[in-house]
Scaffold this active site. Structure first.
Site, PDB file in Angstrom:
ATOM      1  N   PHE A  29      54.866  32.311  75.157  1.00 39.88           N
ATOM      2  CA  PHE A  29      54.347  32.088  73.803  1.00 39.88           C
ATOM      3  C   PHE A  29      55.342  31.223  73.010  1.00 39.88           C
ATOM      4  O   PHE A  29      56.547  31.471  73.049  1.00 39.88           O
ATOM      5  CB  PHE A  29      54.193  33.456  73.139  1.00 39.88           C
ATOM      6  CG  PHE A  29      53.342  33.459  71.902  1.00 39.88           C
ATOM      7  CD1 PHE A  29      51.966  33.628  71.992  1.00 39.88           C
ATOM      8  CD2 PHE A  29      53.915  33.322  70.654  1.00 39.88           C
ATOM      9  CE1 PHE A  29      51.183  33.655  70.855  1.00 39.88           C
ATOM     10  CE2 PHE A  29      53.134  33.343  69.505  1.00 39.88           C
ATOM     11  CZ  PHE A  29      51.758  33.515  69.598  1.00 39.88           C
ATOM     12  N   ASP A  69      58.721  40.943  76.246  1.00 40.68           N
ATOM     13  CA  ASP A  69      57.878  40.895  75.067  1.00 40.68           C
ATOM     14  C   ASP A  69      56.575  41.624  75.418  1.00 40.68           C
ATOM     15  O   ASP A  69      55.828  41.171  76.283  1.00 40.68           O
ATOM     16  CB  ASP A  69      57.602  39.435  74.700  1.00 40.68           C
ATOM     17  CG  ASP A  69      56.765  39.315  73.441  1.00 40.68           C
ATOM     18  OD1 ASP A  69      55.997  40.255  73.137  1.00 40.68           O
ATOM     19  OD2 ASP A  69      56.861  38.276  72.770  1.00 40.68           O
ATOM     20  N   LYS A 120      48.181  44.009  67.292  1.00 36.17           N
ATOM     21  CA  LYS A 120      47.221  43.680  68.357  1.00 36.17           C
ATOM     22  C   LYS A 120      46.560  45.000  68.800  1.00 36.17           C
ATOM     23  O   LYS A 120      45.802  45.576  68.041  1.00 36.17           O
ATOM     24  CB  LYS A 120      47.930  42.908  69.460  1.00 36.17           C
ATOM     25  CG  LYS A 120      48.342  41.508  68.955  1.00 36.17           C
ATOM     26  CD  LYS A 120      49.207  40.704  69.888  1.00 36.17           C
ATOM     27  CE  LYS A 120      49.510  39.339  69.254  1.00 36.17           C
ATOM     28  NZ  LYS A 120      50.577  38.591  69.926  1.00 36.17           N
ATOM     29  N   ARG A 177      39.251  34.184  75.746  1.00 39.72           N
ATOM     30  CA  ARG A 177      39.752  35.536  76.029  1.00 39.72           C
ATOM     31  C   ARG A 177      38.765  36.552  75.466  1.00 39.72           C
ATOM     32  O   ARG A 177      38.335  36.435  74.318  1.00 39.72           O
ATOM     33  CB  ARG A 177      41.113  35.775  75.376  1.00 39.72           C
ATOM     34  CG  ARG A 177      42.216  34.887  75.867  1.00 39.72           C
ATOM     35  CD  ARG A 177      43.582  35.344  75.369  1.00 39.72           C
ATOM     36  NE  ARG A 177      43.659  35.435  73.918  1.00 39.72           N
ATOM     37  CZ  ARG A 177      44.789  35.635  73.240  1.00 39.72           C
ATOM     38  NH1 ARG A 177      45.928  35.794  73.906  1.00 39.72           N
ATOM     39  NH2 ARG A 177      44.799  35.706  71.922  1.00 39.72           N
TER      40      ARG A 177
HETATM   41  C1  LIG Z   1      51.424  37.672  69.081  1.00 40.13           C
HETATM   42  C2  LIG Z   1      52.648  37.178  69.737  1.00 40.13           C
HETATM   43  C3  LIG Z   1      53.759  36.751  68.999  1.00 40.13           C
HETATM   44  C4  LIG Z   1      53.750  36.693  67.496  1.00 40.13           C
HETATM   45  O1  LIG Z   1      55.028  36.891  66.983  1.00 40.13           O
HETATM   46  P1  LIG Z   1      55.229  37.374  65.462  1.00 40.13           P
HETATM   47  O2  LIG Z   1      56.666  37.232  65.232  1.00 40.13           O
HETATM   48  O3  LIG Z   1      54.714  38.775  65.363  1.00 40.13           O
HETATM   49  O4  LIG Z   1      54.416  36.448  64.608  1.00 40.13           O
HETATM   50  C5  LIG Z   1      54.901  36.360  69.685  1.00 40.13           C
HETATM   51  N1  LIG Z   1      54.938  36.391  71.042  1.00 40.13           N
HETATM   52  C6  LIG Z   1      53.880  36.777  71.782  1.00 40.13           C
HETATM   53  C7  LIG Z   1      53.979  36.784  73.270  1.00 40.13           C
HETATM   54  C8  LIG Z   1      52.704  37.170  71.156  1.00 40.13           C
HETATM   55  O5  LIG Z   1      51.646  37.522  71.889  1.00 40.13           O
END
Ligand SMILES: *Cc1c(COP(=O)(O)O)cnc(C)c1O
Length: 416
Positions: free
Chosen positions: A122, A203, A229, A376
């Site tokens: 991400f 993560d 989520k 998705r």
């Molecule tokens: C949703 C998501 C984020 C979002 O990060 P925030 O700091 O909460 O905005 C980051 N990494 C992954 C893998 C995600 O799925």
């Protein structure tokens, strides 16, 4: 088996009515933003009332004193990630928590300066990582290494293992990949990385609330996640971090008074006495209204049980995949085949993915599009029924048959 019968036999059926859902709309986007439950709303209202009625005393009085709320919730979230109660804190956001934990645990030395991620990671996780390398005077072009994907969707275990070299200081990977839904073998990867002296962080954005974890037993060094989520605690709700107890002696890289030993915080001394547990890695005053909904939401998880949630999630997604394979074979299911290798959502690739998602939404099914070509669909164990899944695939099949997606533009929305 028929959808109606599966719903009748569903042990989690009673939780569905706790969530606010628009009549006739089928919400399959709980992996981006979970729905609001009555209990989450109640706690938000209750804590807003505690401000109204108690003023400053809300920090120490009322049903959920604000001063220890993050600690109290950390202990309750810990079982969901398989951690000891003092290893988890509800605080920050994914990105902020990555910053905190890299600043605390990433200690590059000559010859061991690399952070290993993956090319499907991400973006925010990558941005945070790049900035830490820069802050240490390192060049991310050379010191941020990425495990390559062979198919653009998944990672091979052997390809991860092959990158575990002696020059890697930290490995940071997702538990579940946000596009394909691939679930990585956390324990095996951690053990292999530890053999090479590499610290391991995960993560859990796309796995917390969808499946059980065993971070402590697996020996994972640190982890981060959000609660908006699958955890249904609302947009921008306070996130979570886990630090294995073996690292609790580390001073926080980013210090702040909420990381203090709670009995010393109000001494107002300029020498910092850190909390002995994961609380040390908090920074400033907790965001109480962004934390409150989790008090209600976590209760639902405690009652439903994450084992049962995972079981239904696997059954729902398997049901969805089978219907889709029969009725919309032109959508390529890119989710890993085996249960042990997939998370809570199903991913389909199609060149018209963006327009198909818009057509679905117009037809009352809320999917989620990830560029460039992924649809998705996340049926969520706590509030999606088998009949919902069946109806969603029927609507999708009609859209494809009638090529109704052609009525929509390919233009990208800001979100979704
Ligand atoms: C949703 C998501 C984020 C979002 O990060 P925030 O700091 O909460 O905005 C980051 N990494 C992954 C893998 C995600 O799925």
């Amino acid at each position: 088996m028929e959808a109606a019968l599966l719903d009748q036999q569903d042990p989690l059926r009673r939780f569905r009515e706790e969530f606010f859902q628009e009549e006739g709309r089928i919400y399959l986007d709980g992996n981006s933003l979970g729905l609001m439950s009555g209990r989450a709303e109640d706690k938000l209202l209750q804590l807003s009332m505690s401000w109204k009625q108690l003023g400053i005393d809300g920090w120490t009085e009322g049903g959920h004193p604000w001063f220890t709320l993050s600690e109290d919730l950390g202990r309750r979230v810990a079982p969901l990630v398989g951690a000891l109660p003092h290893e988890v804190m509800v605080t920050g956001s994914i990105t902020v928590n990555i910053h905190q934990l890299l600043s605390t645990l990433f200690q590059p030395e000559q010859g061991r300066e690399v952070i290993l991620c993956d090319e499907l990671n991400f973006p925010s996780d990558i941005y945070a990582t790049q900035s830490h390398l820069r802050l240490r005077g390192l060049d991310p072009e050379k010191t941020l290494r990425k495990v390559q994907s062979r198919d653009g969707l998944t990672l091979r275990k052997e390809d991860i293992m092959a990158e575990l070299n002696e020059d890697v200081a930290v490995l940071l990977l997702p538990s579940v990949l946000y596009r394909s839904g691939q679930l990585l073998p956390i324990r095996e990867i951690t053990a292999a990385a530890h053999e090479k002296g590499i610290l391991v962080g995960f993560d859990l954005a796309h796995s917390i609330g969808a499946l059980p974890h065993s971070l402590h037993e697996d020996g994972v060094d640190f982890a981060v996640w959000c609660h908006y989520k699958y955890m249904n605690a609302g947009p921008g709700s306070a996130g979570g971090l886990y630090v294995h107890e073996r690292h609790h002696t580390n001073q926080p890289g980013l210090g702040g008074w909420f990381g203090s030993d709670k009995t010393k915080q109000f001494d107002m001394d300029h020498s910092f006495t850190k909390a002995e547990d994961a609380g040390a890695y908090q920074i400033g005053t907790p965001h109480i209204f962004s934390t409150a909904p989790l008090i209600g939401s976590i209760e639902i998880f405690e009652e439903a049980g994450i084992g049962q949630i995972r079981e239904k999630s696997l059954a729902l997604t398997a049901f969805l995949r089978k219907l889709a394979a029969d009725r919309v074979p032109e959508l390529r299911d890119v989710t890993p085949a085996h249960d042990a290798e997939r998370g809570g959502h199903v991913a389909f690739a199609h060149e018209e993915a963006a327009r198909i998602c818009k057509a679905l939404k117009a037809d009352g099914v809320v999917p989620d599009f990830r560029a460039p070509n992924i649809i998705r669909l996340a049926p969520v164990a706590l509030y999606t029924s088998y009949e919902d899944v069946e109806e969603a695939i029927s609507r999708l099949a009609r859209i494809m048959e009638e090529e109704r997606y052609k009525n929509f533009t390919n233009e990208r929305n800001v979100v979704a």
